[in-house]
Design a protein around this motif. Structure first.
Motif, PDB file in Angstrom:
ATOM      1  N   PHE A  30       0.835  -1.198   0.000  1.00  0.00           N
ATOM      2  CA  PHE A  30       0.000   0.000   0.000  1.00  0.00           C
ATOM      3  C   PHE A  30       0.874   1.253   0.000  1.00  0.00           C
ATOM      4  O   PHE A  30       1.201   1.800   1.045  1.00  0.00           O
ATOM      5  CB  PHE A  30      -0.928  -0.004   1.208  1.00  0.00           C
ATOM      6  CG  PHE A  30      -1.865  -1.178   1.223  1.00  0.00           C
ATOM      7  CD1 PHE A  30      -2.903  -1.256   0.305  1.00  0.00           C
ATOM      8  CD2 PHE A  30      -1.711  -2.202   2.143  1.00  0.00           C
ATOM      9  CE1 PHE A  30      -3.786  -2.323   0.312  1.00  0.00           C
ATOM     10  CE2 PHE A  30      -2.582  -3.274   2.151  1.00  0.00           C
ATOM     11  CZ  PHE A  30      -3.620  -3.344   1.238  1.00  0.00           C
ATOM     12  N   THR A  67     -11.269   1.312   2.622  1.00  0.00           N
ATOM     13  CA  THR A  67     -11.884   1.097   1.324  1.00  0.00           C
ATOM     14  C   THR A  67     -13.135   0.230   1.451  1.00  0.00           C
ATOM     15  O   THR A  67     -14.157   0.497   0.802  1.00  0.00           O
ATOM     16  CB  THR A  67     -10.877   0.452   0.353  1.00  0.00           C
ATOM     17  OG1 THR A  67      -9.721   1.289   0.258  1.00  0.00           O
ATOM     18  CG2 THR A  67     -11.476   0.278  -1.035  1.00  0.00           C
ATOM     19  N   LYS A 120      -0.008   3.982  -1.959  1.00  0.00           N
ATOM     20  CA  LYS A 120      -0.842   5.095  -2.357  1.00  0.00           C
ATOM     21  C   LYS A 120      -1.580   5.661  -1.151  1.00  0.00           C
ATOM     22  O   LYS A 120      -1.762   4.996  -0.138  1.00  0.00           O
ATOM     23  CB  LYS A 120      -1.854   4.651  -3.412  1.00  0.00           C
ATOM     24  CG  LYS A 120      -1.247   4.165  -4.709  1.00  0.00           C
ATOM     25  CD  LYS A 120      -2.334   3.732  -5.675  1.00  0.00           C
ATOM     26  CE  LYS A 120      -1.750   3.248  -6.990  1.00  0.00           C
ATOM     27  NZ  LYS A 120      -2.802   2.798  -7.929  1.00  0.00           N
ATOM     28  N   TYR A 172      -5.954   5.335  -3.845  1.00  0.00           N
ATOM     29  CA  TYR A 172      -6.273   3.913  -3.923  1.00  0.00           C
ATOM     30  C   TYR A 172      -7.760   3.681  -4.189  1.00  0.00           C
ATOM     31  O   TYR A 172      -8.140   2.918  -5.086  1.00  0.00           O
ATOM     32  CB  TYR A 172      -5.855   3.199  -2.641  1.00  0.00           C
ATOM     33  CG  TYR A 172      -6.182   1.735  -2.667  1.00  0.00           C
ATOM     34  CD1 TYR A 172      -5.441   0.860  -3.451  1.00  0.00           C
ATOM     35  CD2 TYR A 172      -7.254   1.222  -1.940  1.00  0.00           C
ATOM     36  CE1 TYR A 172      -5.752  -0.484  -3.515  1.00  0.00           C
ATOM     37  CE2 TYR A 172      -7.566  -0.114  -1.990  1.00  0.00           C
ATOM     38  CZ  TYR A 172      -6.821  -0.965  -2.778  1.00  0.00           C
ATOM     39  OH  TYR A 172      -7.137  -2.287  -2.852  1.00  0.00           O
ATOM     40  N   ARG A 179     -10.389   1.558  -7.141  1.00  0.00           N
ATOM     41  CA  ARG A 179     -11.062   0.333  -6.720  1.00  0.00           C
ATOM     42  C   ARG A 179     -12.575   0.454  -6.635  1.00  0.00           C
ATOM     43  O   ARG A 179     -13.279  -0.547  -6.756  1.00  0.00           O
ATOM     44  CB  ARG A 179     -10.533  -0.120  -5.351  1.00  0.00           C
ATOM     45  CG  ARG A 179      -9.032  -0.345  -5.281  1.00  0.00           C
ATOM     46  CD  ARG A 179      -8.557  -1.346  -6.297  1.00  0.00           C
ATOM     47  NE  ARG A 179      -9.274  -2.610  -6.193  1.00  0.00           N
ATOM     48  CZ  ARG A 179      -9.267  -3.550  -7.130  1.00  0.00           C
ATOM     49  NH1 ARG A 179      -8.605  -3.359  -8.251  1.00  0.00           N
ATOM     50  NH2 ARG A 179      -9.934  -4.665  -6.954  1.00  0.00           N
TER      51      ARG A 179
END
Length: 267
Positions: A73, A256, A75, A80, A84
């Protein structure tokens, strides 16, 4: 999504890994012989063991990929999540919420995991089964990772779980195909949580149920070590955010999941 899959399973399962006796490193064939004995002791038939281990060799590409997993990870969350969770994936997720409403409701009631969380993880991992789910033979991959001494106990357990899946008839050896750490299917879980969903009859149901309870143990699971409260905040610092560590310890991935889940229900 392959790197994220590794993060999920390692984070969710390493703390619960029991001890196994096969010695890692050294001659690969000797290691397989030790694993054969472990499998027999676990109740797996010699026929399944012989079939699964026939011609299996160590896969150097798997080890090389595993060594490159650090620094996944790099970003920011904003960078990110923009790659996604777009409009297409959100709309697809909402469609899955409707299509599988009875199944999601049943799993939600049984395991205490809100349906939008289940669908968000499913979408992030393989775009609801439409993405790349790997092309490597799972037994060879898991044997390679178990022979390596970095996480031998974790992968010895996963190798035994994969053999149990074959013995139970849930998935034939020819269909045991996955990614670079042995992840299988629509949610890219390692074999152990999948092997714990014996009471679930379809591939989609198995995948979603495995999301709901990644650390449950057989017989058919009845609860998770953590439950999420639907309608409660998912943001960083909340109890729900901490509960999502069962899927992934990485903060950016959990953020996320939370963002995607909220988008699915219009929050």
């Amino acid at each position: 999504m392959r790197k994220l899959g590794l993060a999920i399973f390692f984070g969710a399962l390493t703390f619960a890994t029991p001890s196994y006796a096969a010695r890692c490193g050294g001659d690969f064939n000797s290691f397989l012989a030790s694993m054969s004995a472990e499998a027999q002791a676990a109740g797996i038939s010699q026929g399944v063991i012989s079939q699964a281990f026939a011609g299996v060799t160590e896969d150097g590409a798997v080890l090389n990929f595993d060594r490159r997993q650090r620094g996944t990870f790099n970003k920011s969350f904003e960078q990110y999540v923009s790659t996604r969770v777009g409009a297409g994936r959100i709309n697809g997720g909402r469609a899955m919420l409707q299509r599988y409403a009875p199944l999601l409701s049943s799993i939600e009631q049984k395991f205490g995991v809100p349906r939008q969380i289940l669908v968000a993880i499913w979408g992030l991992e393989t775009d609801f089964g439409k993405g790349d789910m790997g092309k490597l033979p799972v037994i060879r991959t898991l044997a390679t990772m178990a022979h390596d001494c970095r996480r031998t106990e974790l992968f010895q357990g996963e190798l035994l779980a994969a053999l149990k899946i074959i013995q139970r008839g849930d998935l034939p050896l020819r269909d045991m195909i996955g990614a670079y750490a042995g992840e299988i299917g629509q949610t890219q879980f390692l074999p152990r949580p999948i092997s714990n969903t014996a009471s679930i009859s379809t591939a989609t149901a198995v995948s979603i149920c495995a999301i709901a309870c990644p650390t449950c143990s057989p017989p058919p699971p009845t609860s998770c070590t953590q439950r999420l409260q639907d309608g409660r905040a998912l943001r960083r610092g909340t109890a729900n955010f901490e509960a999502m560590r069962e899927w992934n310890h990485a903060t950016i991935y959990r953020k996320t999941i939370a963002y995607f889940a909220d988008q699915l229900v219009g929050r």
